[in-house]
Design a protein around this motif. Sequence first.
Motif, PDB file in Angstrom:
ATOM      1  N   TRP A   1       1.028  -1.203  -0.085  1.00 43.57           N
ATOM      2  CA  TRP A   1      -0.067  -0.114  -0.059  1.00 43.57           C
ATOM      3  C   TRP A   1       0.876   1.146   0.108  1.00 43.57           C
ATOM      4  O   TRP A   1       2.268   1.338   0.468  1.00 43.57           O
ATOM      5  CB  TRP A   1      -0.914  -0.098   1.277  1.00 43.57           C
ATOM      6  CG  TRP A   1      -2.031   1.084   1.423  1.00 43.57           C
ATOM      7  CD1 TRP A   1      -3.013   1.140   0.850  1.00 43.57           C
ATOM      8  CD2 TRP A   1      -1.516   2.330   2.034  1.00 43.57           C
ATOM      9  NE1 TRP A   1      -3.683   2.532   1.082  1.00 43.57           N
ATOM     10  CE2 TRP A   1      -2.696   3.304   1.880  1.00 43.57           C
ATOM     11  CE3 TRP A   1      -0.671   2.898   2.626  1.00 43.57           C
ATOM     12  CZ2 TRP A   1      -2.980   4.429   2.320  1.00 43.57           C
ATOM     13  CZ3 TRP A   1      -0.526   4.362   3.334  1.00 43.57           C
ATOM     14  CH2 TRP A   1      -1.528   5.021   3.074  1.00 43.57           C
TER      15      TRP A   1
ATOM     16  N   PHE B   1      -9.552  -2.277   2.117  1.00 46.42           N
ATOM     17  CA  PHE B   1      -8.994  -3.221   2.478  1.00 46.42           C
ATOM     18  C   PHE B   1      -9.519  -4.720   2.472  1.00 46.42           C
ATOM     19  O   PHE B   1      -9.201  -5.759   3.240  1.00 46.42           O
ATOM     20  CB  PHE B   1      -8.235  -3.091   4.001  1.00 46.42           C
ATOM     21  CG  PHE B   1      -7.329  -1.934   3.993  1.00 46.42           C
ATOM     22  CD1 PHE B   1      -6.099  -1.940   3.077  1.00 46.42           C
ATOM     23  CD2 PHE B   1      -7.631  -0.797   4.643  1.00 46.42           C
ATOM     24  CE1 PHE B   1      -5.251  -0.897   3.309  1.00 46.42           C
ATOM     25  CE2 PHE B   1      -7.023   0.446   4.452  1.00 46.42           C
ATOM     26  CZ  PHE B   1      -5.661   0.377   3.821  1.00 46.42           C
TER      27      PHE B   1
ATOM     28  N   ILE C   1      -2.685  -2.485  -2.892  1.00 47.58           N
ATOM     29  CA  ILE C   1      -3.892  -1.918  -2.505  1.00 47.58           C
ATOM     30  C   ILE C   1      -3.894  -0.413  -2.972  1.00 47.58           C
ATOM     31  O   ILE C   1      -3.078   0.442  -2.153  1.00 47.58           O
ATOM     32  CB  ILE C   1      -4.269  -1.988  -1.099  1.00 47.58           C
ATOM     33  CG1 ILE C   1      -4.216  -3.620  -0.797  1.00 47.58           C
ATOM     34  CG2 ILE C   1      -5.647  -1.363  -0.773  1.00 47.58           C
ATOM     35  CD1 ILE C   1      -5.277  -4.236  -1.561  1.00 47.58           C
TER      36      ILE C   1
END
Length: 543
Positions: free
Chosen positions: A328, A344, A339
């Motif tokens: 991330w 999530f 991501i």
Amino acid sequence: MFCYQCEQAAQGTGCTKMGVCGKTPEVAALQNLIVWGLMGMSFWAHKAREKGAIDAEIDLHLIEALFTTVTNVDFDPESCAAVAEKTVEMRDRAWTLFEKANGGPYTGDVPDAAAAWACPDSREEMVKLGREKDVRRFNSDADINSVQNILLYGCKGMAAYADHAHILGKDDREIYAFMHKALAAIAESKLGLMDFVNLCMECGQTNIKTMGLLNQAHIENYQKPQPTPVSIGAKAGKAILVSGHDLKMLEELLKQTESKGINVYTHVEMLPAHGYPGLKKYSHLVGNFGGAWQSQYEEFQKFPGAIIFNTNCLQRPADTYKDRLFTWGRVKWPGVKHIDGWDFSEVIAAAQKAEGFTEKPDKEILTGCGHDAVLGLADKVIAAVKSGAIKRFFVIGGCDGAKPGRNYYTQFAEKLPKDTVILTLACGKYRFNKLDLGDIGGIPRLLDVGQCNDAYSAVQIALALAEAFDCEVNDLPLSIVLSWYEQKAVVVLLALLSLGIKNMKLGPSLPGFVTPNVLNFLVENFNIGPIGSVEDDMKQMLG
């Protein structure tokens, strides 16, 4: 390729075939191109600022793109190529911003990085161009080039802290203005050696402001950290492990996993999250898993859940956990699911699919001992010093790493007399934070101040003690022993030097980008030196 920005540079001089960190020559070249483009962008952004013109998008790209090039962050050539392309676009945007503010074209000399070079159409050509932008070629004078690299790496480290603060809604135009000025100066390469030394000191001062801004962001969002015992065992149930520095990402994950039967564990620099009331209120934030970042390859194979990185310290993943590993933010690895944004659900699904833990009780370690908590004990600490119960404070912290010689820090902590107190921060603390070092009159002998950016807290503690004892920081019964690995450690060191702090020890080895003359300057002006034997160094510090 050539890269010597981290402590593990091959042979202590530089990686030339493959990065010890796992960075490929392709990625190294693309990151060179990013830096080259940022130098050009900053030249025009700095000139525009002098005319009163500021573009927040250019400032944001500066910190995000610099952060992309920090060690162990972005290993994905596709991602790095996209950042390089955007950097050239932002350079042109900054150029236009300047000309509009100036009322016409620039009439002075334009450095090569800021000229109208185009980003190649193919990645192969981008790599070829990036290979030409070797960091050893900023200046023909080796010592000036060395200090320019220190300045560049300081800006990279500061960009990481500024990015964390930005995510939490905190920005400071003066921080961005300095970074543009610094990169513009490197691009022009017209200044003398001492001019760049002074810019390095200004970088350190600006980083104190940046760490203070991030500290303010953390407190406003999660309240002041409190001393908190954290389990290093496991609770029965499904699990997610969060590694990195970004507290906002952790908070969002905690919100989305609430009441789902999933326990969340911190890894490495996320450990201090347990000390913030706004985060520890989540009952499913249950503990800390593993040791320092360099042990992840073996340890993650034993973690029976999903794993997500939100900042640097990522290593090449093993196939046994790659399918339940996520990234991330700026951190990326080819073939690992990234991501984007704040959803999530894929991480949660991977955790629910995984085996999960059976109950494994273990000891607790203490975190959350930031400057507010320690200064809350100020009267007690001062009394202990005056009575002789506390003879000396030691700041032992910084980055951990895999290179031999780092057991020095474990041995140092173990052998310190029982009338000394250790302040520690960053992942270097994993060398000794599971030791039972006891206390002095109720004051723990090991105080975990927090993440690497919480060097701000260590500085505030030192300044408060100096004020209480009516002396300079260098006159305090205080010794600083640092371990470094990457660019955030570089900018923390610059921050300490900018405060005039002397007599620091640095290890396990000295940076490859520091020439002998620059090292002599640091020794002569700050008495900074490499670590030696534990016994000799301790004898010297204890007097």
